[in-house]
Scaffold this active site. Structure first.
Site: not given
Length: 235
Positions: A109, A111, A138, A147
Site C-alpha cells: 500500500n 500512504h 511511504s 497503516d
C-alpha cells in the site's frame, strides 16, 4: 524474465495506479498490471485502466451480505486474475484480517505520510497543523493494523512556509508517482520481502543503489529546491 502478475485496488481517480501502469509498460519492469479492482463503479481509474487494455472488476460492499462475503469476493477476483502481488492505490476500504493475512508479504500500500507518523486520513492537514517541516509518502507491506506494516520505501518533501493542504498534497503526490513503481519493482524482483514482521532487503550493488532504492530524498527535491534552500525555508 518472469514478470509478477499484479492487481491494483482503487476507489477513485487512480493516479498511482496510472503510474504503476506506465512503469509496467516497459517490458523490462519486473511486474505487469493484469487487473484493476474498484469498490466504486464510478471510479475514474476504471476508465483509465480499460483504455490501457487492462481488465477491470467492480466489487461493491453493498452487493454483499457481510464483510466476510465481500472479502471473499475480492479474494476470488484476485485468484481469477492470477494475482501474485496486490497493490492498494487509493483504496479506501479496510480489508479483513483473514484476507490480509492470506496475502501478507504480497500485498502493498502507499500512504501519503512518512510512517509511522500520521496514520489514517487527512495526513496533509495534520502535518501542517503539527508544524513539521518534512513530510512525504511511504510504501509498506499491508498488515491487519491500518497503516502499520513494514516500510519498503519512502520519499520526503519539504513543508513550505505558507503551504496549505492542497499545495502540500500536490507536492507529495508528485513523488508518490515515482515512489510506488520503485517499491513495487523491489517487491516483484524479490529485493524487498517481509519476514517476521520486518522488511528484509536483498544486497544492493553499492551504497548509491541502496539509497536510491529505499529512500528517494533528497533526489525528488532537486527539481524544486536544494538542501541549502531547504535549510533557508525551515524556521
Amino acid at each position: 524474465m518472469s514478470r509478477k502478475r499484479t492487481v491494483v485496488l482503487i476507489s477513485g481517480r487512480g493516479s498511482n495506479m496510472t503510474a504503476l501502469i506506465a512503469a509496467a509498460s516497459d517490458p523490462t519492469y519486473p511486474a505487469e498490471i493484469v487487473g484493476v479492482i474498484s469498490d466504486r463503479a464510478n471510479a475514474a481509474g476504471l476508465g483509465i485502466a480499460q483504455s490501457r487494455g487492462i481488465a477491470t472488476k467492480v466489487i461493491q460492499r453493498a452487493d454483499h451480505p457481510s464483510k466476510d462475503a465481500y472479502d471473499a469476493a475480492i479474494d476470488a477476483a484476485l485468484a481469477g486474475f492470477g494475482a501474485e502481488i496486490v497493490a492498494l492505490a487509493g483504496y479506501m476500504r479496510i480489508l479483513g484480517r483473514g484476507l490480509v493475512e492470506k496475502w501478507q508479504g504480497r500485498m502493498i500500500n502507499i500512504h501519503p505520510a512518512l510512517l509511522p507518523a500520521f496514520k489514517g486520513l487527512d495526513t496533509h492537514a495534520r502535518a501542517i497543523r503539527a508544524g513539521v517541516r518534512i513530510h512525504g509518502c511511504s510504501v509498506h507491506f499491508v498488515t491487519p493494523e491500518m497503516d502499520d506494516g513494514p516500510i519498503i520505501a519512502q520519499a520526503a518533501v519539504p513543508v513550505m512556509v505558507g503551504d496549505n493542504e492542497d499545495t502540500l498534497a500536490a507536492r507529495v503526490l508528485k513523488v508518490e508517482h515515482r515512489l510506488y513503481p520503485l517499491a513495487l519493482g523491489l517487491v516483484a524482483e524479490g529485493k524487498a520481502r517481509m519476514e517476521k514482521g520486518h522488511t528484509v532487503f536483498a544486497h544492493f550493488a553499492d551504497d548509491a543503489d541502496n539509497a536510491t532504492s529505499v529512500v528517494m530524498a533528497p533526489d525528488p527535491l532537486r527539481e524544486e529546491t536544494d538542501l541549502e534552500q531547504l535549510a533557508r525555508i525551515t524556521p
